[in-house]
Design an enzyme around this catalytic site. Structure first.
Site, PDB file in Angstrom:
ATOM      1  CG  ASN A 215      35.381  19.416 -45.444  1.00 44.62           C
ATOM      2  OD1 ASN A 215      35.611  19.811 -44.300  1.00 44.62           O
ATOM      3  ND2 ASN A 215      36.272  18.705 -46.125  1.00 44.62           N
ATOM      4  CG  ASP A 283      36.308  11.092 -50.035  1.00 43.50           C
ATOM      5  OD1 ASP A 283      37.233  10.593 -49.382  1.00 43.50           O
ATOM      6  OD2 ASP A 283      35.143  11.191 -49.596  1.00 43.50           O
ATOM      7  CE  LYS A 293      36.762  35.226 -60.993  1.00 40.37           C
ATOM      8  NZ  LYS A 293      36.282  36.594 -60.929  1.00 40.37           N
ATOM      9  N   PRO A 310      44.633  10.672 -52.556  1.00 41.14           N
ATOM     10  CG  PRO A 310      46.696  11.375 -51.737  1.00 41.14           C
ATOM     11  CD  PRO A 310      45.623  11.741 -52.711  1.00 41.14           C
ATOM     12  CG  ASP A 311      41.740   6.714 -47.535  1.00 36.82           C
ATOM     13  OD1 ASP A 311      42.257   6.774 -46.398  1.00 36.82           O
ATOM     14  OD2 ASP A 311      40.519   6.632 -47.718  1.00 36.82           O
ATOM     15  CG  PHE A 330      36.942  10.868 -36.426  1.00 36.95           C
ATOM     16  CD1 PHE A 330      38.213  10.910 -35.885  1.00 36.95           C
ATOM     17  CD2 PHE A 330      35.871  11.280 -35.634  1.00 36.95           C
ATOM     18  CE1 PHE A 330      38.418  11.341 -34.581  1.00 36.95           C
ATOM     19  CE2 PHE A 330      36.063  11.720 -34.328  1.00 36.95           C
ATOM     20  CZ  PHE A 330      37.335  11.743 -33.801  1.00 36.95           C
ATOM     21  CE  LYS A 348      38.319   5.436 -45.545  1.00 37.73           C
ATOM     22  NZ  LYS A 348      38.707   6.787 -45.941  1.00 37.73           N
TER      23      LYS A 348
HETATM   24  O1  PMT Z   1      36.570  19.687 -37.550  1.00 37.06           O
HETATM   25  P1  PMT Z   1      35.276  19.732 -36.755  1.00 37.06           P
HETATM   26  O2  PMT Z   1      34.415  20.900 -37.158  1.00 37.06           O
HETATM   27  O3  PMT Z   1      35.507  19.683 -35.272  1.00 37.06           O
HETATM   28  O4  PMT Z   1      34.410  18.436 -37.139  1.00 37.06           O
HETATM   29  C1  PMT Z   1      34.891  17.166 -36.779  1.00 37.06           C
HETATM   30  C2  PMT Z   1      34.732  16.149 -37.916  1.00 37.06           C
HETATM   31  C3  PMT Z   1      33.265  15.924 -38.187  1.00 37.06           C
HETATM   32  C4  PMT Z   1      35.413  16.655 -39.195  1.00 37.06           C
HETATM   33  C5  PMT Z   1      35.452  14.841 -37.425  1.00 37.06           C
HETATM   34  O5  PMT Z   1      34.897  14.410 -36.226  1.00 37.06           O
HETATM   35  C6  PMT Z   1      35.358  13.727 -38.485  1.00 37.06           C
HETATM   36  O6  PMT Z   1      34.384  13.010 -38.614  1.00 37.06           O
HETATM   37  N1  PMT Z   1      36.434  13.605 -39.311  1.00 37.06           N
HETATM   38  C7  PMT Z   1      36.465  12.697 -40.455  1.00 37.06           C
HETATM   39  C8  PMT Z   1      35.774  13.332 -41.617  1.00 37.06           C
HETATM   40  C9  PMT Z   1      35.817  12.454 -42.838  1.00 37.06           C
HETATM   41  O7  PMT Z   1      36.433  12.815 -43.817  1.00 37.06           O
HETATM   42  O8  PMT Z   1      35.204  11.290 -42.703  1.00 37.06           O
HETATM   43  P2  PMT Z   1      35.107  10.162 -43.879  1.00 37.06           P
HETATM   44  O9  PMT Z   1      34.100   9.219 -43.369  1.00 37.06           O
HETATM   45  O10 PMT Z   1      34.891  10.782 -45.201  1.00 37.06           O
HETATM   46  O11 PMT Z   1      36.539   9.522 -43.882  1.00 37.06           O
HETATM   47  C10 PMT Z   1      36.868   8.365 -43.109  1.00 37.06           C
HETATM   48  C11 PMT Z   1      38.267   8.467 -42.554  1.00 37.06           C
HETATM   49  O12 PMT Z   1      39.212   8.451 -43.632  1.00 37.06           O
HETATM   50  C12 PMT Z   1      38.561   9.716 -41.746  1.00 37.06           C
HETATM   51  O13 PMT Z   1      39.387   9.316 -40.670  1.00 37.06           O
HETATM   52  C13 PMT Z   1      39.330  10.599 -42.710  1.00 37.06           C
HETATM   53  O14 PMT Z   1      40.254  11.445 -42.030  1.00 37.06           O
HETATM   54  C14 PMT Z   1      40.067   9.567 -43.538  1.00 37.06           C
HETATM   55  N2  PMT Z   1      40.368   9.990 -44.919  1.00 37.06           N
HETATM   56  C15 PMT Z   1      39.371  10.206 -45.822  1.00 37.06           C
HETATM   57  C16 PMT Z   1      39.690  10.523 -47.127  1.00 37.06           C
HETATM   58  C17 PMT Z   1      41.038  10.626 -47.490  1.00 37.06           C
HETATM   59  N3  PMT Z   1      41.396  10.944 -48.733  1.00 37.06           N
HETATM   60  N4  PMT Z   1      42.003  10.427 -46.584  1.00 37.06           N
HETATM   61  C18 PMT Z   1      41.683  10.106 -45.305  1.00 37.06           C
HETATM   62  O15 PMT Z   1      42.577   9.927 -44.476  1.00 37.06           O
END
Ligand code: PMT
Length: 410
Positions: A215, A283, A293, A310-311, A330, A348
Protein backbone atom coordinates in the site's frame (compact mmCIF):
# COMPACT_ATOMS: atom_id res chain seq x y z
CA UNK A 1 16.88 24.61 43.36
CA UNK A 2 17.13 22.15 40.43
CA UNK A 3 17.93 18.57 41.53
CA UNK A 4 21.37 17.36 40.40
CA UNK A 5 21.64 15.63 37.03
CA UNK A 6 22.25 11.95 37.81
CA UNK A 7 25.02 10.36 35.77
CA UNK A 8 25.97 6.68 35.72
CA UNK A 9 29.64 7.02 34.74
CA UNK A 10 31.21 3.88 33.31
CA UNK A 11 35.01 3.97 33.32
CA UNK A 12 36.82 1.46 31.13
CA UNK A 13 40.50 0.65 31.16
CA UNK A 14 42.44 3.27 29.25
CA UNK A 15 45.20 5.70 30.19
CA UNK A 16 42.68 8.56 29.79
CA UNK A 17 40.99 7.34 32.97
CA UNK A 18 43.40 9.69 34.78
CA UNK A 19 41.18 12.58 33.56
CA UNK A 20 38.11 11.20 35.32
CA UNK A 21 38.63 12.64 38.83
CA UNK A 22 38.89 16.11 37.27
CA UNK A 23 35.80 15.46 35.14
CA UNK A 24 33.83 14.47 38.24
CA UNK A 25 35.08 17.41 40.30
CA UNK A 26 34.16 19.94 37.59
CA UNK A 27 30.87 18.13 36.84
CA UNK A 28 29.81 18.40 40.48
CA UNK A 29 30.43 22.14 40.29
CA UNK A 30 28.00 22.16 37.33
CA UNK A 31 25.24 20.31 39.22
CA UNK A 32 25.98 16.68 38.35
CA UNK A 33 25.90 13.69 40.66
CA UNK A 34 28.08 10.74 39.56
CA UNK A 35 27.80 7.05 40.35
CA UNK A 36 30.98 5.42 39.05
CA UNK A 37 31.04 1.91 37.63
CA UNK A 38 34.49 0.59 36.79
CA UNK A 39 35.59 -2.27 34.58
CA UNK A 40 38.29 -4.48 36.05
CA UNK A 41 40.94 -2.93 33.78
CA UNK A 42 39.95 0.63 34.77
CA UNK A 43 41.05 0.10 38.35
CA UNK A 44 44.65 -0.29 37.07
CA UNK A 45 44.56 3.28 35.78
CA UNK A 46 42.64 5.09 38.50
CA UNK A 47 42.04 4.13 42.11
CA UNK A 48 38.43 3.36 43.07
CA UNK A 49 39.06 5.13 46.39
CA UNK A 50 40.01 8.35 44.58
CA UNK A 51 36.78 8.20 42.57
CA UNK A 52 34.71 7.49 45.69
CA UNK A 53 36.31 10.49 47.42
CA UNK A 54 35.83 12.91 44.54
CA UNK A 55 32.26 11.76 43.64
CA UNK A 56 31.06 11.40 47.21
CA UNK A 57 29.43 8.10 46.20
CA UNK A 58 30.33 4.44 46.47
CA UNK A 59 32.16 3.08 43.42
CA UNK A 60 30.76 -0.09 41.87
CA UNK A 61 32.89 -2.67 40.14
CA UNK A 62 32.93 -6.34 39.42
CA UNK A 63 33.35 -7.00 43.08
CA UNK A 64 29.74 -5.78 43.23
CA UNK A 65 28.52 -8.24 45.80
CA UNK A 66 25.27 -10.10 46.14
CA UNK A 67 24.26 -7.66 48.88
CA UNK A 68 24.79 -4.78 46.45
CA UNK A 69 22.74 -6.59 43.84
CA UNK A 70 19.87 -6.93 46.29
CA UNK A 71 20.14 -3.30 47.41
CA UNK A 72 20.59 -1.86 43.95
CA UNK A 73 20.07 -4.34 41.10
CA UNK A 74 21.96 -3.50 37.92
CA UNK A 75 18.63 -2.95 36.12
CA UNK A 76 17.62 -0.29 38.64
CA UNK A 77 21.08 1.21 38.57
CA UNK A 78 20.88 1.46 34.77
CA UNK A 79 17.55 3.28 34.86
CA UNK A 80 17.81 5.62 37.81
CA UNK A 81 20.23 7.98 36.13
CA UNK A 82 19.39 10.69 33.62
CA UNK A 83 22.25 9.64 31.37
CA UNK A 84 24.78 6.82 31.09
CA UNK A 85 28.26 8.06 30.15
CA UNK A 86 31.18 5.83 29.16
CA UNK A 87 34.49 7.68 29.59
CA UNK A 88 37.01 6.70 28.60
CA UNK A 89 35.44 4.22 26.17
CA UNK A 90 38.05 1.75 24.95
CA UNK A 91 37.82 -0.16 21.66
CA UNK A 92 37.06 -3.23 23.73
CA UNK A 93 34.04 -1.85 25.59
CA UNK A 94 32.69 -0.34 22.36
CA UNK A 95 32.94 -3.75 20.67
CA UNK A 96 31.15 -5.37 23.59
CA UNK A 97 28.43 -2.70 23.50
CA UNK A 98 27.99 -3.08 19.74
CA UNK A 99 27.48 -6.83 20.09
CA UNK A 100 25.18 -6.58 23.09
CA UNK A 101 27.43 -8.38 25.57
CA UNK A 102 26.78 -8.24 29.30
CA UNK A 103 29.71 -10.08 30.79
CA UNK A 104 30.59 -7.59 33.52
CA UNK A 105 28.70 -5.00 35.55
CA UNK A 106 29.55 -2.15 33.15
CA UNK A 107 28.20 -3.91 30.04
CA UNK A 108 25.21 -5.35 31.96
CA UNK A 109 24.23 -1.80 32.92
CA UNK A 110 24.69 -0.64 29.32
CA UNK A 111 22.52 -3.44 27.96
CA UNK A 112 19.78 -2.96 30.55
CA UNK A 113 19.53 0.81 30.40
CA UNK A 114 16.65 2.69 28.84
CA UNK A 115 18.43 6.01 29.35
CA UNK A 116 20.41 7.85 26.66
CA UNK A 117 24.04 6.80 26.37
CA UNK A 118 26.99 9.11 25.62
CA UNK A 119 30.47 7.76 25.03
CA UNK A 120 33.89 9.41 24.94
CA UNK A 121 36.19 7.08 22.98
CA UNK A 122 39.90 6.95 23.84
CA UNK A 123 42.39 4.70 22.10
CA UNK A 124 45.44 4.50 19.90
CA UNK A 125 44.83 6.13 16.44
CA UNK A 126 45.32 2.86 14.57
CA UNK A 127 42.76 1.17 16.81
CA UNK A 128 40.30 4.02 16.28
CA UNK A 129 40.72 3.92 12.51
CA UNK A 130 40.54 0.13 12.29
CA UNK A 131 37.55 -0.99 10.16
CA UNK A 132 36.30 -3.15 13.05
CA UNK A 133 36.16 -0.16 15.39
CA UNK A 134 34.54 2.01 12.73
CA UNK A 135 31.92 -0.72 12.14
CA UNK A 136 31.19 -0.71 15.87
CA UNK A 137 30.97 3.10 15.92
CA UNK A 138 28.43 2.96 13.08
CA UNK A 139 26.43 0.24 14.83
CA UNK A 140 26.39 2.19 18.09
CA UNK A 141 25.30 5.38 16.32
CA UNK A 142 22.43 3.43 14.72
CA UNK A 143 21.51 2.22 18.21
CA UNK A 144 21.17 5.88 19.23
CA UNK A 145 24.43 6.17 21.20
CA UNK A 146 25.89 9.70 21.15
CA UNK A 147 29.62 10.40 20.87
CA UNK A 148 31.90 13.13 22.15
CA UNK A 149 35.35 13.09 20.53
CA UNK A 150 37.79 11.57 20.08
CA UNK A 151 40.15 14.50 19.55
CA UNK A 152 43.30 14.54 17.43
CA UNK A 153 46.78 15.21 18.72
CA UNK A 154 49.72 13.62 20.50
CA UNK A 155 48.85 10.44 22.30
CA UNK A 156 50.25 8.99 25.52
CA UNK A 157 51.57 6.05 23.41
CA UNK A 158 53.80 8.47 21.46
CA UNK A 159 51.76 8.36 18.25
CA UNK A 160 49.83 11.25 16.74
CA UNK A 161 46.33 11.08 15.28
CA UNK A 162 42.70 10.73 16.21
CA UNK A 163 41.87 8.81 19.36
CA UNK A 164 42.51 11.13 22.31
CA UNK A 165 39.65 11.38 24.78
CA UNK A 166 37.80 14.70 24.66
CA UNK A 167 38.83 17.08 27.45
CA UNK A 168 36.71 17.02 30.64
CA UNK A 169 35.09 20.39 29.80
CA UNK A 170 33.97 19.09 26.39
CA UNK A 171 32.58 15.90 27.91
CA UNK A 172 30.62 17.94 30.46
CA UNK A 173 29.22 20.19 27.70
CA UNK A 174 28.15 17.09 25.76
CA UNK A 175 26.50 15.68 28.89
CA UNK A 176 24.46 18.86 29.35
CA UNK A 177 23.55 18.88 25.63
CA UNK A 178 22.24 15.34 25.92
CA UNK A 179 20.23 16.17 29.02
CA UNK A 180 18.70 19.23 27.33
CA UNK A 181 17.86 17.14 24.25
CA UNK A 182 15.87 14.67 26.35
CA UNK A 183 14.07 17.21 28.45
CA UNK A 184 10.70 18.51 27.39
CA UNK A 185 9.97 22.24 27.41
CA UNK A 186 8.94 21.86 31.06
CA UNK A 187 12.39 20.52 31.92
CA UNK A 188 11.14 17.04 32.73
CA UNK A 189 11.26 13.64 31.00
CA UNK A 190 7.55 12.92 30.75
CA UNK A 191 8.03 9.36 29.50
CA UNK A 192 11.29 8.48 31.25
CA UNK A 193 11.57 4.78 32.11
CA UNK A 194 8.71 3.93 29.75
CA UNK A 195 9.09 1.49 26.88
CA UNK A 196 7.05 2.15 23.75
CA UNK A 197 6.58 -0.07 20.70
CA UNK A 198 5.57 1.65 17.47
CA UNK A 199 4.69 -0.02 14.17
CA UNK A 200 5.11 2.00 10.99
CA UNK A 201 5.07 1.75 7.20
CA UNK A 202 3.47 -0.81 4.94
CA UNK A 203 3.96 -4.56 4.77
CA UNK A 204 4.80 -6.39 1.56
CA UNK A 205 3.17 -9.73 0.94
CA UNK A 206 4.83 -11.72 -1.84
CA UNK A 207 2.91 -13.16 -4.76
CA UNK A 208 5.96 -14.56 -6.50
CA UNK A 209 9.69 -13.70 -6.36
CA UNK A 210 9.14 -10.38 -8.16
CA UNK A 211 5.62 -9.22 -7.21
CA UNK A 212 3.97 -8.31 -3.95
CA UNK A 213 0.86 -6.74 -2.44
CA UNK A 214 1.51 -3.44 -0.65
CA UNK A 215 0.00 0.00 0.00
CA UNK A 216 1.05 3.64 -0.12
CA UNK A 217 2.20 4.07 3.50
CA UNK A 218 5.50 5.95 3.66
CA UNK A 219 6.15 5.49 7.38
CA UNK A 220 6.18 9.26 7.96
CA UNK A 221 3.43 9.25 10.58
CA UNK A 222 4.69 6.23 12.53
CA UNK A 223 8.34 7.33 12.41
CA UNK A 224 7.39 10.83 13.63
CA UNK A 225 5.59 9.24 16.59
CA UNK A 226 8.63 7.08 17.42
CA UNK A 227 10.87 10.15 17.33
CA UNK A 228 8.52 12.21 19.54
CA UNK A 229 8.33 9.38 22.09
CA UNK A 230 12.13 9.15 22.20
CA UNK A 231 12.40 12.92 22.63
CA UNK A 232 10.04 12.60 25.60
CA UNK A 233 12.49 10.20 27.23
CA UNK A 234 10.88 6.87 26.34
CA UNK A 235 12.86 3.86 25.19
CA UNK A 236 11.36 3.19 21.78
CA UNK A 237 11.28 0.07 19.63
CA UNK A 238 10.14 0.95 16.13
CA UNK A 239 9.06 -1.98 13.98
CA UNK A 240 9.00 -0.74 10.43
CA UNK A 241 7.91 -2.27 7.16
CA UNK A 242 9.80 -1.39 3.96
CA UNK A 243 10.15 2.41 3.71
CA UNK A 244 12.61 4.77 2.09
CA UNK A 245 12.82 7.30 4.94
CA UNK A 246 15.66 7.18 7.50
CA UNK A 247 15.41 5.53 10.90
CA UNK A 248 14.63 8.16 13.53
CA UNK A 249 17.51 8.98 15.90
CA UNK A 250 17.54 7.52 19.38
CA UNK A 251 15.17 4.72 18.46
CA UNK A 252 15.79 0.98 18.24
CA UNK A 253 14.53 0.21 14.74
CA UNK A 254 13.65 -3.33 13.61
CA UNK A 255 13.12 -3.73 9.86
CA UNK A 256 10.59 -6.25 8.64
CA UNK A 257 8.80 -7.00 5.38
CA UNK A 258 5.65 -9.03 6.03
CA UNK A 259 2.80 -8.80 8.55
CA UNK A 260 3.92 -12.04 10.16
CA UNK A 261 7.46 -10.71 10.60
CA UNK A 262 6.03 -7.50 12.06
CA UNK A 263 4.01 -9.47 14.60
CA UNK A 264 7.05 -11.53 15.59
CA UNK A 265 9.22 -8.41 16.06
CA UNK A 266 6.50 -6.73 18.14
CA UNK A 267 6.04 -9.77 20.36
CA UNK A 268 9.80 -10.07 20.83
CA UNK A 269 9.96 -6.43 21.94
CA UNK A 270 7.40 -6.93 24.72
CA UNK A 271 6.97 -6.03 27.54
CA UNK A 272 6.12 -2.39 26.91
CA UNK A 273 4.11 0.35 28.59
CA UNK A 274 2.80 1.84 25.37
CA UNK A 275 2.03 0.34 21.94
CA UNK A 276 1.10 2.47 18.93
CA UNK A 277 0.15 0.70 15.70
CA UNK A 278 0.56 3.20 12.89
CA UNK A 279 1.60 0.62 10.29
CA UNK A 280 -0.63 -0.07 7.32
CA UNK A 281 -0.50 -3.83 7.68
CA UNK A 282 -1.88 -5.87 4.81
CA UNK A 283 -5.09 -7.51 6.01
CA UNK A 284 -4.58 -10.42 3.62
CA UNK A 285 -1.69 -12.19 1.93
CA UNK A 286 -1.49 -14.69 -0.91
CA UNK A 287 -1.99 -18.15 0.55
CA UNK A 288 1.33 -19.28 -0.88
CA UNK A 289 4.22 -17.55 -2.60
CA UNK A 290 4.89 -18.97 -6.06
CA UNK A 291 8.39 -20.40 -6.27
CA UNK A 292 8.91 -18.97 -9.80
CA UNK A 293 7.69 -15.83 -11.50
CA UNK A 294 4.13 -16.25 -12.80
CA UNK A 295 4.26 -16.35 -16.61
CA UNK A 296 1.99 -14.53 -19.03
CA UNK A 297 1.69 -17.53 -21.32
CA UNK A 298 -1.55 -16.74 -23.12
CA UNK A 299 -3.81 -18.68 -20.74
CA UNK A 300 -6.31 -17.05 -18.34
CA UNK A 301 -4.91 -14.55 -15.78
CA UNK A 302 -3.98 -16.27 -12.51
CA UNK A 303 -6.35 -16.05 -9.59
CA UNK A 304 -4.64 -15.52 -6.27
CA UNK A 305 -6.15 -17.14 -3.20
CA UNK A 306 -5.81 -14.89 -0.16
CA UNK A 307 -5.65 -15.73 3.54
CA UNK A 308 -6.00 -13.39 6.50
CA UNK A 309 -2.93 -11.95 8.19
CA UNK A 310 -2.62 -11.85 11.99
CA UNK A 311 -3.95 -8.63 13.49
CA UNK A 312 -1.05 -7.13 15.45
CA UNK A 313 -3.08 -4.43 17.19
CA UNK A 314 -5.74 -6.90 18.33
CA UNK A 315 -3.04 -9.31 19.55
CA UNK A 316 -1.39 -6.58 21.62
CA UNK A 317 -4.67 -5.37 23.07
CA UNK A 318 -5.72 -8.88 24.00
CA UNK A 319 -2.31 -10.13 25.11
CA UNK A 320 -2.87 -12.58 27.97
CA UNK A 321 0.29 -11.74 29.95
CA UNK A 322 1.98 -8.67 28.50
CA UNK A 323 -0.71 -6.22 27.47
CA UNK A 324 0.84 -2.74 27.35
CA UNK A 325 -0.82 -0.25 29.69
CA UNK A 326 -1.89 1.91 26.75
CA UNK A 327 -2.64 0.35 23.35
CA UNK A 328 -3.30 2.81 20.54
CA UNK A 329 -4.34 2.05 16.96
CA UNK A 330 -4.96 4.04 13.83
CA UNK A 331 -8.03 3.72 11.66
CA UNK A 332 -7.54 4.50 7.98
CA UNK A 333 -11.03 5.22 6.67
CA UNK A 334 -12.55 6.42 3.43
CA UNK A 335 -16.26 6.63 4.42
CA UNK A 336 -18.48 6.76 7.54
CA UNK A 337 -15.26 7.62 9.27
CA UNK A 338 -16.17 7.92 12.94
CA UNK A 339 -18.60 5.01 12.88
CA UNK A 340 -16.05 2.65 11.31
CA UNK A 341 -13.26 3.85 13.57
CA UNK A 342 -15.35 3.34 16.71
CA UNK A 343 -16.28 -0.15 15.56
CA UNK A 344 -12.56 -0.91 15.06
CA UNK A 345 -11.69 0.47 18.50
CA UNK A 346 -14.17 -1.93 20.11
CA UNK A 347 -13.44 -4.92 17.88
CA UNK A 348 -9.68 -4.73 18.39
CA UNK A 349 -9.91 -3.90 22.10
CA UNK A 350 -7.51 -0.95 22.07
CA UNK A 351 -7.68 2.06 24.41
CA UNK A 352 -7.49 4.83 21.83
CA UNK A 353 -7.78 4.97 18.07
CA UNK A 354 -6.69 7.80 15.79
CA UNK A 355 -8.96 8.00 12.80
CA UNK A 356 -7.54 9.55 9.66
CA UNK A 357 -9.33 10.05 6.36
CA UNK A 358 -7.30 8.30 3.65
CA UNK A 359 -9.68 9.02 0.81
CA UNK A 360 -8.14 9.55 -2.61
CA UNK A 361 -7.88 13.33 -2.25
CA UNK A 362 -6.70 13.47 1.39
CA UNK A 363 -2.99 13.13 0.61
CA UNK A 364 -2.42 11.44 3.98
CA UNK A 365 -0.63 8.39 2.61
CA UNK A 366 2.89 9.59 1.91
CA UNK A 367 2.08 13.25 2.64
CA UNK A 368 3.52 15.57 5.27
CA UNK A 369 0.21 16.50 6.99
CA UNK A 370 -2.58 14.65 8.72
CA UNK A 371 -5.92 15.45 10.33
CA UNK A 372 -6.91 12.96 12.99
CA UNK A 373 -9.82 12.30 15.29
CA UNK A 374 -8.79 10.79 18.64
CA UNK A 375 -11.40 8.35 19.91
CA UNK A 376 -11.18 6.76 23.36
CA UNK A 377 -12.66 3.51 24.64
CA UNK A 378 -14.68 5.46 27.23
CA UNK A 379 -16.70 7.02 24.40
CA UNK A 380 -15.00 10.44 24.43
CA UNK A 381 -13.18 11.90 21.48
CA UNK A 382 -11.78 15.04 19.89
CA UNK A 383 -10.90 16.24 16.42
CA UNK A 384 -7.53 17.82 15.80
CA UNK A 385 -7.02 20.38 13.07
CA UNK A 386 -4.91 19.61 9.98
CA UNK A 387 -1.25 19.74 11.00
CA UNK A 388 2.18 18.35 10.15
CA UNK A 389 2.64 14.69 11.03
CA UNK A 390 5.39 15.66 13.47
CA UNK A 391 2.86 17.89 15.31
CA UNK A 392 0.30 15.08 15.36
CA UNK A 393 3.05 12.94 16.91
CA UNK A 394 3.92 15.57 19.51
CA UNK A 395 0.28 16.11 20.45
CA UNK A 396 -0.26 12.38 20.78
CA UNK A 397 2.82 12.05 22.99
CA UNK A 398 1.55 14.90 25.21
CA UNK A 399 -1.80 13.11 25.53
CA UNK A 400 -0.04 9.82 26.38
CA UNK A 401 2.16 11.50 29.00
CA UNK A 402 -0.88 13.13 30.60
CA UNK A 403 -2.80 9.85 30.57
CA UNK A 404 0.06 7.86 32.13
CA UNK A 405 0.80 10.60 34.67
CA UNK A 406 -2.67 10.62 36.14
CA UNK A 407 -3.50 6.96 35.36
CA UNK A 408 -7.13 7.85 34.85
CA UNK A 409 -7.82 4.23 33.93
CA UNK A 410 -9.54 4.74 30.60
O1 PMT B 1 2.81 6.05 6.57
P1 PMT B 1 2.22 7.38 6.15
O2 PMT B 1 2.40 7.64 4.68
O3 PMT B 1 2.71 8.53 6.99
O4 PMT B 1 0.63 7.30 6.36
C1 PMT B 1 0.12 7.19 7.66
C2 PMT B 1 -1.01 6.15 7.75
C3 PMT B 1 -2.19 6.62 6.93
C4 PMT B 1 -0.54 4.79 7.22
C5 PMT B 1 -1.36 6.02 9.27
O5 PMT B 1 -1.72 7.26 9.79
C6 PMT B 1 -2.49 5.01 9.50
O6 PMT B 1 -3.67 5.28 9.36
N1 PMT B 1 -2.10 3.75 9.83
C7 PMT B 1 -3.03 2.62 9.95
C8 PMT B 1 -3.32 2.07 8.59
C9 PMT B 1 -4.24 0.88 8.66
O7 PMT B 1 -3.83 -0.22 8.33
O8 PMT B 1 -5.43 1.13 9.16
P2 PMT B 1 -6.61 0.02 9.34
O9 PMT B 1 -7.81 0.82 9.63
O10 PMT B 1 -6.64 -0.92 8.19
O11 PMT B 1 -6.15 -0.80 10.60
C10 PMT B 1 -6.57 -0.46 11.92
C11 PMT B 1 -5.45 -0.68 12.91
O12 PMT B 1 -5.13 -2.07 12.98
C12 PMT B 1 -4.15 0.05 12.60
O13 PMT B 1 -3.63 0.49 13.83
C13 PMT B 1 -3.27 -1.04 12.01
O14 PMT B 1 -1.89 -0.80 12.27
C14 PMT B 1 -3.75 -2.26 12.76
N2 PMT B 1 -3.61 -3.53 12.02
C15 PMT B 1 -4.33 -3.77 10.89
C16 PMT B 1 -4.23 -5.00 10.27
C17 PMT B 1 -3.38 -5.97 10.81
N3 PMT B 1 -3.24 -7.16 10.24
N4 PMT B 1 -2.67 -5.71 11.92
C18 PMT B 1 -2.77 -4.50 12.53
O15 PMT B 1 -2.11 -4.26 13.54
Amino acid sequence: MKPPVKIALIISGGIAAYKIPELIRRGRERGMDFTCIMTEAASRFVAPLALAAVSGNRVLDDLFSLTDEVEMGHIRLSRESDLVVVAPATADIMARMATGQANDLATAVLLATNRPVLIAPAMNPAMWEHPATQRNVERLRQDGVAFVGPASGDMACGETGSGRMAEPGEVLDAILDQIRRCEGPSGTHPLAARHAIVTSGPTHEAIDPVRYIANHSSGRQGHAIARALADAGARVTLVSGPVTIADPKGVDCRHVVTAREMLEAVETALPADIAICAAAVADWRPQSEERNKLKKDGSAPPSIRMVENPDILARLAGHPTNRPELVIGFAAETERHEEHARAKLTRKGCDWILMNDVGATSGVFGGSHNRVMLLRADGTGETWELMEKSRVAQRLVDAIAARLADGDGL
